[in-house]
Design a protein around this motif. Structure first.
Motif: not given
Length: 311
Positions: A125-134, A138-144, A163-166, A293-298
């Motif tokens: 559970a978390g925000d857009s970074i855990a969601y995998g935005r950008c 699907g971000g680190w969570a999908a890889r995990l 959920v992004p923005g949480s 500046g906030i969201h990690p790249s792939p």
């Protein structure tokens, strides 16, 4: 005067043996049979000579999550000093964490120091970074999730509820209702930086009770995990590139407030014996790994994933 024994400790291994208790505490301690549902045991090689001398064994047991299994043991009733002695006895492969016994009682137990290694059913559970935005992958969570499920496709599950923005407060409020059907043994809370945001027009560092809000949310999440018999693991926050976040969709994110968030998470988790995985260092001073500046790249998400799964 009766000696106060405020600590319930579930033992499934050498600590329940009378000769080990005598070596550690100078006597045997009050104990009663107990069971821990949702876990099984596996062997762990011990190399610490003092621990081997006290137990007489160079292989101890550790716990791993397994739906439908039960570990039989005992609940030891310990004083403050005895609990400290038990902490000193356990090697670095173990950490003391809260578990929910089959009886409904909350107790301490010594679990694997790596919270992801024994996990089977993980809720994120978390925000857009855990969601995998950008990140299209699907971000680190999908890889995990892919790595985790590949180990044991039948029994391993990962549910990403980010959920992004949480904010952390919103995660604490929304998560409890989502857990029953997923039956997690591990609750992975990705604490991003939304809690640290201030309006772009606001004074730069206005005191606003950030630390207090965070600790209230963490306490609520800890209670949720405890009631579900799940292990709470808190991740984050990430380093941010302040040169690009002065006005981010009407909000401002600063490194100083992100550091306040980081230190609050770390201090609370240490005080309450909750796992904290710090994600600051992997992207620190690497603006090339952040898309805005906030969201990690792939590539940034890949870096976080490798940090989370490094042995």
């Amino acid at each position: 005067m009766t000696e106060s024994r405020p600590h319930a400790l579930f033992s499934f291994g050498t600590l329940k043996e009378a000769h080990v208790q005598t070596a550690l505490f100078g006597r045997t301690v009050p104990a009663a049979p107990a069971a821990l549902a949702g876990y099984a045991t596996r062997p762990l090689k011990i190399t610490d000579p003092d621990v081997i001398a006290a137990s007489g064994l160079d292989v101890h047991l550790t716990l791993e999550c397994r739906l439908g299994s039960v570990v039989e043991g005992v609940v030891l009733r310990l004083t403050d000093a005895e609990l400290a002695a038990a902490d000193a006895y356990e090697v670095d492969d173990y950490v003391r964490r809260r578990v929910l016994l089959a009886s409904g009682e909350s107790a301490w137990a010594y679990l694997d120091a790596d919270p992801l290694r024994p996990a089977a059913r993980i809720v994120i559970a978390g925000d857009s970074i855990a969601y995998g935005r950008c990140d299209p992958r699907g971000g680190w969570a999908a890889r995990l999730a892919a790595r985790h499920i590949a180990v044991n496709e039948r029994d391993h599950r990962v549910f990403n509820l980010a959920v992004p923005g949480s904010t952390l407060a919103e995660v604490a409020e929304q998560t409890p209702a989502l857990l029953a059907a997923r039956r997690p043994d591990t609750l992975l809370i990705a604490a991003g930086i939304n809690d640290s945001a201030v309006p772009a027009s606001a004074p730069h560092e206005t005191p606003d009770g950030l630390a207090g809000r965070l600790t209230d949310s963490l306490a609520s999440l800890a209670a949720t995990a405890r009631d579900r018999g799940a292990r709470l693991v808190v991740l984050g926050p990430l380093w941010l590139d302040e040169s690009r976040t002065a006005d981010y969709e009407g909000l401002r994110f600063t490194e100083a407030r992100a550091l306040t968030l980081r230190e609050t998470l770390r201090a609370w988790c240490t005080e309450h014996h909750v796992d904290h995985i710090d994600l600051w260092a992997p992207l620190h001073s690497r603006p090339d790994l952040l898309t805005d500046g906030i969201h990690p790249s792939p590539e940034g998400h890949e870096t976080l994933y490798r940090h989370l799964t490094s042995d």
